[in-house]
Design an enzyme around this catalytic site. Structure first.
Site, mmCIF file in Angstrom:
data_model
loop_
_atom_site.group_PDB
_atom_site.id
_atom_site.type_symbol
_atom_site.label_atom_id
_atom_site.label_comp_id
_atom_site.label_asym_id
_atom_site.label_seq_id
_atom_site.Cartn_x
_atom_site.Cartn_y
_atom_site.Cartn_z
ATOM 1 N N LYS A 181 -2.125 9.697 -8.200
ATOM 2 C CA LYS A 181 -2.692 8.807 -8.011
ATOM 3 C C LYS A 181 -3.648 8.692 -8.624
ATOM 4 C CE LYS A 181 -3.178 6.328 -3.068
ATOM 5 N NZ LYS A 181 -4.445 5.404 -3.829
ATOM 6 N N CYS A 240 -40.468 32.360 -24.210
ATOM 7 C CA CYS A 240 -40.902 31.970 -23.411
ATOM 8 C C CYS A 240 -40.022 32.264 -22.119
ATOM 9 C CB CYS A 240 -39.985 30.320 -23.169
ATOM 10 S SG CYS A 240 -41.133 29.875 -21.650
ATOM 11 N N SER A 268 1.460 -1.295 -0.472
ATOM 12 C CA SER A 268 0.029 -0.147 -0.258
ATOM 13 C C SER A 268 0.593 1.136 -0.009
ATOM 14 C CB SER A 268 -0.866 -0.306 0.942
ATOM 15 O OG SER A 268 -2.221 0.304 1.066
ATOM 16 N N LEU A 269 0.416 2.354 0.221
ATOM 17 C CA LEU A 269 1.085 3.395 0.600
ATOM 18 C C LEU A 269 0.857 4.340 1.790
ATOM 19 C CD1 LEU A 269 0.510 5.193 -3.245
ATOM 20 C CD2 LEU A 269 3.175 4.476 -2.336
ATOM 21 N N GLU A 282 -2.717 0.411 -13.112
ATOM 22 C CA GLU A 282 -3.742 0.625 -11.718
ATOM 23 C C GLU A 282 -4.665 0.527 -13.324
ATOM 24 O OE1 GLU A 282 -3.398 1.207 -9.111
ATOM 25 O OE2 GLU A 282 -5.220 1.486 -7.663
ATOM 26 N N ARG A 334 -4.808 -7.171 -7.233
ATOM 27 C CA ARG A 334 -4.007 -6.698 -5.540
ATOM 28 C C ARG A 334 -3.699 -7.640 -4.263
ATOM 29 N NH1 ARG A 334 -2.485 -1.644 -2.254
ATOM 30 N NH2 ARG A 334 -4.663 -1.991 -1.991
ATOM 31 N N LYS A 388 -2.923 12.710 -0.211
ATOM 32 C CA LYS A 388 -4.528 12.673 -0.377
ATOM 33 C C LYS A 388 -4.912 13.494 -0.991
ATOM 34 C CE LYS A 388 -6.485 9.136 0.305
ATOM 35 N NZ LYS A 388 -6.689 7.731 -0.422
ATOM 36 N N CYS A 412 -38.390 24.967 -25.328
ATOM 37 C CA CYS A 412 -39.374 25.140 -25.200
ATOM 38 C C CYS A 412 -39.755 25.861 -26.608
ATOM 39 C CB CYS A 412 -40.062 26.820 -24.467
ATOM 40 S SG CYS A 412 -41.510 27.156 -24.494
HETATM 41 S S1 IVH Z 1 3.573 3.275 -5.594
HETATM 42 C C1 IVH Z 1 4.542 -0.465 -3.445
HETATM 43 N N1 IVH Z 1 2.353 5.064 -7.179
HETATM 44 O O1 IVH Z 1 -2.335 3.698 -4.755
HETATM 45 C C2 IVH Z 1 3.750 -0.194 -3.590
HETATM 46 N N2 IVH Z 1 0.684 3.280 -6.877
HETATM 47 O O2 IVH Z 1 -3.160 3.285 -2.472
HETATM 48 C C3 IVH Z 1 3.864 1.739 -4.848
HETATM 49 N N3 IVH Z 1 -1.922 4.226 -6.953
HETATM 50 O O3 IVH Z 1 -1.229 0.237 -4.075
HETATM 51 C C4 IVH Z 1 2.319 1.744 -5.462
HETATM 52 N N4 IVH Z 1 -1.214 5.440 -8.428
HETATM 53 O O4 IVH Z 1 -2.237 0.916 -5.996
HETATM 54 C C5 IVH Z 1 1.719 3.655 -6.947
HETATM 55 N N5 IVH Z 1 1.250 6.459 -9.473
HETATM 56 C C6 IVH Z 1 1.130 5.665 -8.487
HETATM 57 C C7 IVH Z 1 0.160 4.883 -8.097
HETATM 58 C C8 IVH Z 1 -0.465 4.239 -7.038
HETATM 59 C C9 IVH Z 1 -2.054 4.604 -7.642
HETATM 60 C C10 IVH Z 1 -2.590 3.231 -5.766
HETATM 61 C C11 IVH Z 1 -1.670 1.595 -5.679
HETATM 62 C C12 IVH Z 1 -1.544 1.139 -4.423
HETATM 63 C C13 IVH Z 1 -2.294 2.432 -3.642
HETATM 64 C C14 IVH Z 1 -2.012 2.824 -2.589
#
Ligand code: IVH
Length: 682
Positions: A120, A438, A87-88, A175, A141, A322, A432
């Site tokens: 993202k 109108c 994840s991030l 993605e 994933r 975010k 109309c």
């Molecule tokens: S890099 C090791 N780059 O966001 C993980 N992730 O919330 C490196 N995501 O799991 C991920 N855009 O599925 C990366 N430009 C981007 C992204 C991205 C969307 C997703 C990805 C990740 C998730 C985390």
């Protein structure tokens, strides 16, 4: 801690357990079929409350708690990942971003060599395995360690070719998502086949990726953000390359990367650069035509990534900045049908008020009648609503699985809701049959407003009075008003009648751009009227222009050109009346050309934003008049500050725009300084 987040804390263990159960169920839906019992914001807030409770009660942490787990621990699969799909971690402000970067540099013991910044994407993470150039397996994933095999989707995803031009054995990570256009197309087909549209692009992508046997095809897109070599030759080569080099390699193989989103990957030398890029991508959000929920900032150099390493959940060399949620779920309470000044009948959704991107949204556009059917909406539906930046909020789709059975069909009018007359349904936008007549009060009010003929003495009540007396039907009739007839109206004495007629007489000398603006042609406003008038110089030239000729004007494409041609032909009798009454039909400034060509003017090539209240020589100018002034002086105007802004005119009580301009190092001028710059045009 939760109070610091502005969220109510969970009261006791029972409340905590219930919150965990709710979050786990929501995550299972979200990462499963992509449905959304909670919108992103509500889910985030729930998990933050769970995390806060756990911080204060570490002994009570439930084993199924979603915190600290990839995909909230909701899903798994049976295909092991080559390397975990993590994840991030998130940050929510520039300050948090700087704190994160500083702690990373402390860990590294050196400054980060370079940063990579990219959008993202709000889709589903997948790993696409290529063996000797052939796409052989597609895996979700899952829980990060193992995912689900969705190879059946191979061949249906734009940007993920079945074959590479070289025999590489490589895993692309990225993605899978639906672009806005793909989402609209998918829902058209869905409503035709099953009557159940996807509630948003993300759930459409999730559902489509898993669907095996559908009688119809729905397109998805892939955008890569990483790659791993899967053989002895490529594995070390990619592992030792900078992120930007890996992505260039991926793109070179014909696989779509985040670069193709229109907000591509950019290398930034320092954090100031990173911040302005973050702002830039955030500003582009509404224009990308696909969903982004943040900006990912990564260290670019391989050595920095290797040395930073990973936590159990996320890499330490990357962070997600975010962005606020721009989509929320709320209830569709009512549909109102409004008749605009051109006679267009447009449906508007009345919603249970909902906070989106810092504003309370109560109304949203539903575009047109056909759109309601296309989206399969019912009254009382929970609907996804999109609102970002300055865009008008819009209803995206119903959330079908939240239906209770109490929803009812939306009534579509069969007669004009204003005059009861017929509706012309031949175009997407219903109108109309009476057109501007109108809602004459609205179209005439528009024609005499400041941006157009600027007849100050002609307020709403007076327009109503002359309309009611049958003295006029449209604004062109104003120029042939009879003195005695006006004098005969209620509350009109000799002086007020003479003043009104003198003001109308004076309006005959307005430049063409104002007269054209007064026509209220669909697809044109104050600024576009100015461009058209400058380009064509006379009303005759505008009237004889065809679709091609109109497209020579900046900002007019084929669709708008066709609309303008149509509108002008419908407005022919009004224009003829104006000409017969001796209204000016020429543009004195035409020889200056269009604003874009105004070389040598003080603001040529500049985009100017105005904020705060103006003082000194500019004190009396309204925002529209300021914008007019900027355009006369050769500049372009904008209402929001971005990296494209050249100058911010900041008056008294300037707020966030001034802060933003300062952060982006954009030049800021006081009203006095600006007045001196454009003195010749005041
Ligand atoms: S890099 C090791 N780059 O966001 C993980 N992730 O919330 C490196 N995501 O799991 C991920 N855009 O599925 C990366 N430009 C981007 C992204 C991205 C969307 C997703 C990805 C990740 C998730 C985390």
């Amino acid at each position: 801690m939760t109070e610091a987040l502005g969220l109510p804390p969970l009261g006791d263990e029972a409340a905590y357990r219930q919150a965990v159960a709710e979050a786990v169920a929501a995550a299972a839906d979200y990462y499963g079929d992509g449905s959304t019992p909670l919108d992103d914001d509500a889910y985030d807030r729930l998990v933050r409350r769970v995390a806060a409770y756990e911080e204060e009660h570490p002994d009570a942490v439930a084993p199924d708690s979603p915190t600290g787990k990839v995909a909230g621990g909701a899903v798994s699969g049976d295909v092991p990942h080559t390397v975990p799909m993590l994840s991030l971690d998130n940050v929510f402000s520039p300050e948090q971003l700087l704190t994160w970067a500083a702690s990373l540099e402390r860990r590294l013991g050196r400054p980060v060599e370079a940063w990579s910044v990219e959008p993202k994407l709000d889709g589903l993470a997948v790993a696409a395995r290529y063996r000797e150039g052939r796409l052989v397996q597609l895996i979700t994933r899952g829980d990060g360690t193992a995912g689900e095999d969705v190879s059946h989707a191979i061949g249906a995803i734009v940007g993920l070719p079945d074959r590479l031009p070289s025999p590489a054995t490589v895993e692309m990570r990225g993605e899978v998502m639906m672009t806005a256009a793909q989402f609209e197309a998918a829902n058209l087909i869905r409503v035709e086949h099953e009557g159940t549209p996807f509630s948003n692009a993300r759930s459409g992508a999730a559902g489509t990726l898993r669907a095996r046997e559908r009688p119809y095809k729905v397109e998805l897109s892939f955008f890569g953000y990483g790659a791993l070599g899967l053989d002895d030759a490529l594995a070390p080569r990619l592992a030792e390359s900078a992120h930007s080099e890996v992505m260039a390699y991926v793109a070179g193989l014909g696989v779509q990367t985040t670069t193709a989103t229109g907000a591509g990957i950019k290398a930034c030398a320092d954090l100031a650069d990173v911040r302005s890029r973050v702002e830039e991508i955030a500003g582009l959000r509404t224009e990308l035509g696909l969903g982004i929920d943040g900006i990912v900032i990564k260290t670019d150099a391989a050595a920095d990534q290797v040395d930073a390493g990973f936590s159990s959940r996320a890499p330490r060399w990357a962070i997600a900045y975010k962005l606020p949620a721009v989509e929320k779920i709320t209830r569709l309470v009512e549909v109102q049908w409004n008749v605009g000044r051109t006679g267009v009948i447009a449906p508007r959704a009345v919603l249970e008020p909902v906070q989106i991107d810092g504003t309370t949204v109560t109304y949203a556009t539903l575009h047109n009648a056909a759109d309601i059917g296309r989206r399969g909406l019912l009254l009382g539906d929970q609907v996804t609503v999109y609102k970002a930046g300055d865009v008008i909020p819009r209803v995206e789709a119903p959330v079908v699985h939240l239906r209770t059975g109490a929803e009812t069909p939306i009534e579509i009018p069969s007669a004009c809701p204003r005059c009861g007359g017929e509706i012309d349904t031949s175009q997407q936008r219903w109108r109309c049959v009476q057109g501007r007549l109108c809602h004459a009060l609205a179209s005439i009010s528009y024609a005499v407003a400041r941006d157009a003929l600027d007849i100050e003495t002609l307020g709403r009540l007076r327009i109503e009075a002359v309309l009611r007396a049958g003295l006029i039907a449209d604004f062109a009739d104003l120029f042939t008003l009879d003195y005695d007839a006006v004098l005969g109206l209620d509350r009109m004495g000799e002086t007020s009648t003479a003043n009104l007629l003198a003001a109308i007489e004076a309006a005959k000398d307005k430049p063409l751009n104002k007269v054209f603006c007064a026509l209220g042609v669909q697809g044109t406003g104050r600024r576009m009227s100015r461009r058209i008038a400058r380009h064509f110089a006379t009303m005759d030239a505008i009237r004889t222009a065809d679709i091609e000729a109109l497209q020579e004007v900046e900002g007019i494409g084929p669709e708008r050109a066709a609309l303008i041609v149509n509108e002008l032909s419908a407005l022919s009798p009004v224009i003829d009346k104006l000409a017969a009454a001796g209204v000016s039909m020429v543009e004195p400034d035409a020889e200056l050309g269009e604003p874009a060509e105004d070389e040598g003017l003080p603001l040529t090539g500049m985009t100017v934003v105005v904020t705060g209240s103006m003082t000194g020589p500019l004190a009396a100018l309204s925002r529209n008049e300021m914008n007019d002034l900027i355009e006369r002086a050769g500049g372009k105007t904008s209402s929001s500050v971005s990296s494209k802004t050249s100058l911010l005119v900041a008056g008294e009580k300037a707020g966030s725009k001034k802060d933003k301009a300062a952060k982006l190092e954009i030049k800021i001028a006081s009203p006095d300084e600006f007045a001196a710059l454009v003195e010749a045009f005041l």
